[in-house]
Structure formats: structure tokens, C-alpha cells
Scaffold this motif. Structure first.
Motif, PDB file in Angstrom:
ATOM      1  N   ARG A 141       0.842  -1.196   0.000  1.00  0.00           N
ATOM      2  CA  ARG A 141       0.000   0.000   0.000  1.00  0.00           C
ATOM      3  C   ARG A 141       0.873   1.239   0.000  1.00  0.00           C
ATOM      4  O   ARG A 141       1.913   1.276   0.657  1.00  0.00           O
ATOM      5  N   PHE A 142       0.409   2.280  -0.707  1.00  0.00           N
ATOM      6  CA  PHE A 142       1.156   3.530  -0.761  1.00  0.00           C
ATOM      7  C   PHE A 142       0.204   4.718  -0.661  1.00  0.00           C
ATOM      8  O   PHE A 142      -0.877   4.726  -1.261  1.00  0.00           O
ATOM      9  N   TYR A 143       0.615   5.698   0.113  1.00  0.00           N
ATOM     10  CA  TYR A 143      -0.152   6.940   0.253  1.00  0.00           C
ATOM     11  C   TYR A 143       0.024   7.771  -1.007  1.00  0.00           C
ATOM     12  O   TYR A 143       1.152   7.966  -1.497  1.00  0.00           O
ATOM     13  N   TRP A 144      -1.108   8.283  -1.543  1.00  0.00           N
ATOM     14  CA  TRP A 144      -1.085   9.059  -2.789  1.00  0.00           C
ATOM     15  C   TRP A 144      -1.726  10.425  -2.518  1.00  0.00           C
ATOM     16  O   TRP A 144      -2.943  10.578  -2.573  1.00  0.00           O
ATOM     17  N   PRO A 145      -0.923  11.462  -2.198  1.00  0.00           N
ATOM     18  CA  PRO A 145      -1.472  12.774  -1.846  1.00  0.00           C
ATOM     19  C   PRO A 145      -1.607  13.721  -3.030  1.00  0.00           C
ATOM     20  O   PRO A 145      -1.996  14.871  -2.859  1.00  0.00           O
ATOM     21  N   PHE A 146      -1.302  13.249  -4.239  1.00  0.00           N
ATOM     22  CA  PHE A 146      -1.179  14.154  -5.382  1.00  0.00           C
ATOM     23  C   PHE A 146      -2.494  14.450  -6.082  1.00  0.00           C
ATOM     24  O   PHE A 146      -2.684  15.519  -6.651  1.00  0.00           O
ATOM     25  N   SER A 147      -3.435  13.521  -6.079  1.00  0.00           N
ATOM     26  CA  SER A 147      -4.723  13.728  -6.746  1.00  0.00           C
ATOM     27  C   SER A 147      -5.723  12.706  -6.221  1.00  0.00           C
ATOM     28  O   SER A 147      -5.351  11.736  -5.554  1.00  0.00           O
ATOM     29  N   SER A 148      -7.008  12.929  -6.558  1.00  0.00           N
ATOM     30  CA  SER A 148      -8.049  12.005  -6.126  1.00  0.00           C
ATOM     31  C   SER A 148      -7.922  10.678  -6.869  1.00  0.00           C
ATOM     32  O   SER A 148      -7.517  10.632  -8.036  1.00  0.00           O
ATOM     33  N   LEU A 149      -8.267   9.603  -6.190  1.00  0.00           N
ATOM     34  CA  LEU A 149      -8.235   8.276  -6.811  1.00  0.00           C
ATOM     35  C   LEU A 149      -9.625   7.802  -7.211  1.00  0.00           C
ATOM     36  O   LEU A 149      -9.762   6.745  -7.812  1.00  0.00           O
ATOM     37  N   CYS A 191      -1.667  -1.139  -4.059  1.00  0.00           N
ATOM     38  CA  CYS A 191      -2.801  -0.308  -3.665  1.00  0.00           C
ATOM     39  C   CYS A 191      -2.329   1.105  -3.354  1.00  0.00           C
ATOM     40  O   CYS A 191      -1.251   1.299  -2.786  1.00  0.00           O
ATOM     41  N   PHE A 192      -3.142   2.082  -3.718  1.00  0.00           N
ATOM     42  CA  PHE A 192      -2.902   3.475  -3.367  1.00  0.00           C
ATOM     43  C   PHE A 192      -4.120   3.970  -2.586  1.00  0.00           C
ATOM     44  O   PHE A 192      -5.248   3.507  -2.800  1.00  0.00           O
ATOM     45  N   PHE A 193      -3.888   4.929  -1.678  1.00  0.00           N
ATOM     46  CA  PHE A 193      -5.009   5.494  -0.927  1.00  0.00           C
ATOM     47  C   PHE A 193      -4.777   6.978  -0.672  1.00  0.00           C
ATOM     48  O   PHE A 193      -3.638   7.437  -0.538  1.00  0.00           O
ATOM     49  N   ASN A 194      -5.871   7.722  -0.646  1.00  0.00           N
ATOM     50  CA  ASN A 194      -5.855   9.129  -0.255  1.00  0.00           C
ATOM     51  C   ASN A 194      -6.120   9.233   1.236  1.00  0.00           C
ATOM     52  O   ASN A 194      -6.698   8.324   1.839  1.00  0.00           O
ATOM     53  N   ASN A 195      -5.748  10.349   1.818  1.00  0.00           N
ATOM     54  CA  ASN A 195      -6.000  10.566   3.240  1.00  0.00           C
ATOM     55  C   ASN A 195      -7.504  10.594   3.508  1.00  0.00           C
ATOM     56  O   ASN A 195      -8.245  11.368   2.914  1.00  0.00           O
ATOM     57  N   GLY A 196      -7.965   9.724   4.402  1.00  0.00           N
ATOM     58  CA  GLY A 196      -9.372   9.681   4.763  1.00  0.00           C
ATOM     59  C   GLY A 196     -10.262   8.930   3.804  1.00  0.00           C
ATOM     60  O   GLY A 196     -11.491   8.931   3.980  1.00  0.00           O
ATOM     61  N   SER A 197      -9.699   8.271   2.792  1.00  0.00           N
ATOM     62  CA  SER A 197     -10.524   7.552   1.827  1.00  0.00           C
ATOM     63  C   SER A 197     -11.151   6.323   2.457  1.00  0.00           C
ATOM     64  O   SER A 197     -10.618   5.737   3.395  1.00  0.00           O
ATOM     65  N   ALA A 198     -12.303   5.930   1.947  1.00  0.00           N
ATOM     66  CA  ALA A 198     -13.034   4.793   2.498  1.00  0.00           C
ATOM     67  C   ALA A 198     -12.539   3.468   1.938  1.00  0.00           C
ATOM     68  O   ALA A 198     -12.936   2.405   2.412  1.00  0.00           O
ATOM     69  N   HIS A 199     -11.696   3.520   0.935  1.00  0.00           N
ATOM     70  CA  HIS A 199     -11.199   2.283   0.338  1.00  0.00           C
ATOM     71  C   HIS A 199      -9.832   2.508  -0.296  1.00  0.00           C
ATOM     72  O   HIS A 199      -9.427   3.637  -0.559  1.00  0.00           O
ATOM     73  N   ASP A 200      -9.132   1.420  -0.529  1.00  0.00           N
ATOM     74  CA  ASP A 200      -7.893   1.450  -1.301  1.00  0.00           C
ATOM     75  C   ASP A 200      -8.240   1.269  -2.771  1.00  0.00           C
ATOM     76  O   ASP A 200      -9.225   0.603  -3.118  1.00  0.00           O
ATOM     77  N   ALA A 201      -7.437   1.848  -3.634  1.00  0.00           N
ATOM     78  CA  ALA A 201      -7.603   1.662  -5.069  1.00  0.00           C
ATOM     79  C   ALA A 201      -6.501   0.726  -5.566  1.00  0.00           C
ATOM     80  O   ALA A 201      -5.318   0.975  -5.336  1.00  0.00           O
ATOM     81  N   ARG A 202      -6.903  -0.358  -6.228  1.00  0.00           N
ATOM     82  CA  ARG A 202      -5.928  -1.330  -6.751  1.00  0.00           C
ATOM     83  C   ARG A 202      -5.517  -0.945  -8.170  1.00  0.00           C
ATOM     84  O   ARG A 202      -6.355  -0.638  -9.012  1.00  0.00           O
ATOM     85  N   PHE A 203      -4.224  -0.994  -8.414  1.00  0.00           N
ATOM     86  CA  PHE A 203      -3.680  -0.689  -9.738  1.00  0.00           C
ATOM     87  C   PHE A 203      -2.663  -1.758 -10.118  1.00  0.00           C
ATOM     88  O   PHE A 203      -1.965  -2.293  -9.253  1.00  0.00           O
TER      89      PHE A 203
END
Length: 206
Positions: free
Chosen positions: A3-11, A44-56
């Protein structure tokens, strides 16, 4: 799955992600030199406070960029049902404070409040960039979707604790768990922990 934090844009609506050495140097280094990802590997990437991880999945590898395609979402349920804050006296060694940030994040703390008390021997915190990196790495490893915040240091004598607060004390006669269970509607609690040597009696009674 990593898992990686992705602060650059919405997922939420991202069909693909392009990670470049120039714009995301640290993440690019992790993916290419540490993990050595291959085509079709998934992360997986996630935004701060997101309800789910996004798989790529990794679809294209170039010399200075990686391109990932969206594969789906993965629900996360790693957050506590109440807001947990830790008001912690700044310890004498910065390594101890970093350990508190790491373990507190893993256990669900959402806000760290550095306290300066009568027995505090050190008032300086590590560099903000280093503390933020510790918070992010702990959230990534523990499966959390929220990156905690760190408030500016404050004198305990000038701080007004929230209504529902608990003090860690050698003089205590009651256990924390029993007190939490006695609260019917628990929305937020604050734990208060002193420095080496503990809080003074006057501070505990504040």
C-alpha cells in the motif's frame, strides 16, 4: 499487497496513474529499486481519509516513469469508531517520540498533541518532514486510511483538556477499559501521558 499513500490527486475517478522520477522521486525509487515491480504486479494506493484502497496494476515501465491501470477497489476498515487523541509529554529522546508516533498511528491515534510539562526535559520535536514520513509509513503498513495530525507543542498549564480525557497515572485506582465501557455514546477521547518521571500531582488534578 503493498500500500502507498497518494497525496497528489483524487483516486475516485482515476483510470490510470503515471508515476515519474521527477515528480514522485521517493515513491518512484521505492517501486523500481526497492520492490522491483514487474509488469502486471498489483499495488494499492489510498488518499487521506478515503473509504477504500484503489488497486492498480503496472502496465508500462519506462526509464523514468511507471504507468498503472485501475483494477478495482478494496474496502478498508482499520479506523476506530471514535476519535482518539494522544496528548503526550515530549520525551527526552527524539527516538522515543518517533516510536510513539509510529505505534500510536498503528493503534488508531488520529491526533498527537505534544505537551510541555513541569518535568519535560526536551521541548524540540524532530523535523516536520521526518515526522510526516513516519506517520505515512505507519499508516501504509497498518492498513489505515487516515494520516494523523500533529498539533504544535503546548504547555500543559495553558491547555484545556477535552471533556472526555484520561490521565495515565501511577496513583490511579481505576482501569481505563472499565471507564470507556461506562460511556454510553463514545465519540472522542483523549489520553494524557506524562514525561519520564510522570506528571506532578498538581498536573494530574488540573
Amino acid at each position: 499487497m503493498q500500500r502507498f499513500y497518494w497525496p497528489f490527486s483524487s483516486l475516485d475517478e482515476a483510470s490510470s496513474l503515471t508515476i515519474t522520477e521527477k515528480e514522485h522521486d521517493e515513491l518512484f525509487h521505492q517501486l523500481t529499486n526497492v520492490l522491483r515491480l514487474k509488469l502486471e504486479d498489483e499495488v494499492c494506493f489510498f488518499n487521506n481519509g478515503s473509504a477504500h484502497d484503489a488497486r492498480f496494476s503496472l502496465e508500462k515501465i519506462e526509464k523514468r516513469s511507471l504507468t498503472f491501470n485501475f483494477k478495482g477497489v478494496k474496502d478498508v476498515a482499520k479506523e476506530l469508531r471514535f476519535q482518539l487523541s494522544l496528548a503526550q509529554a515530549i520525551p527526552q529522546k527524539s527516538e522515543k517520540w518517533e516510536w510513539i508516533l509510529q505505534k500510536g498511528t498503528e493503534l488508531g491515534v488520529q491526533q498527537f498533541i505534544p505537551l510541555i510539562t513541569e518535568r519535560t526535559q526536551r521541548q524540540q520535536l524532530p523535523k516536520p518532514e521526518r515526522m510526516q514520513r513516519i506517520l505515512i509509513e505507519a499508516a501504509e503498513q497498518s492498513g489505515r486510511s487516515t494520516i494523523p495530525i500533529i498539533s504544535p507543542p503546548i504547555m500543559l498549564s495553558n491547555w484545556l483538556p477535552p471533556v472526555i480525557s484520561f490521565v495515565a497515572s501511577l496513583q490511579a485506582s481505576q482501569k481505563l477499559l472499565s471507564q470507556i465501557h461506562s460511556i454510553s455514546e463514545l465519540h472522542a477521547i483523549t489520553l494524557i501521558i506524562g514525561p519520564e518521571g510522570g506528571l506532578t500531582i498538581a498536573e494530574e488534578q488540573k
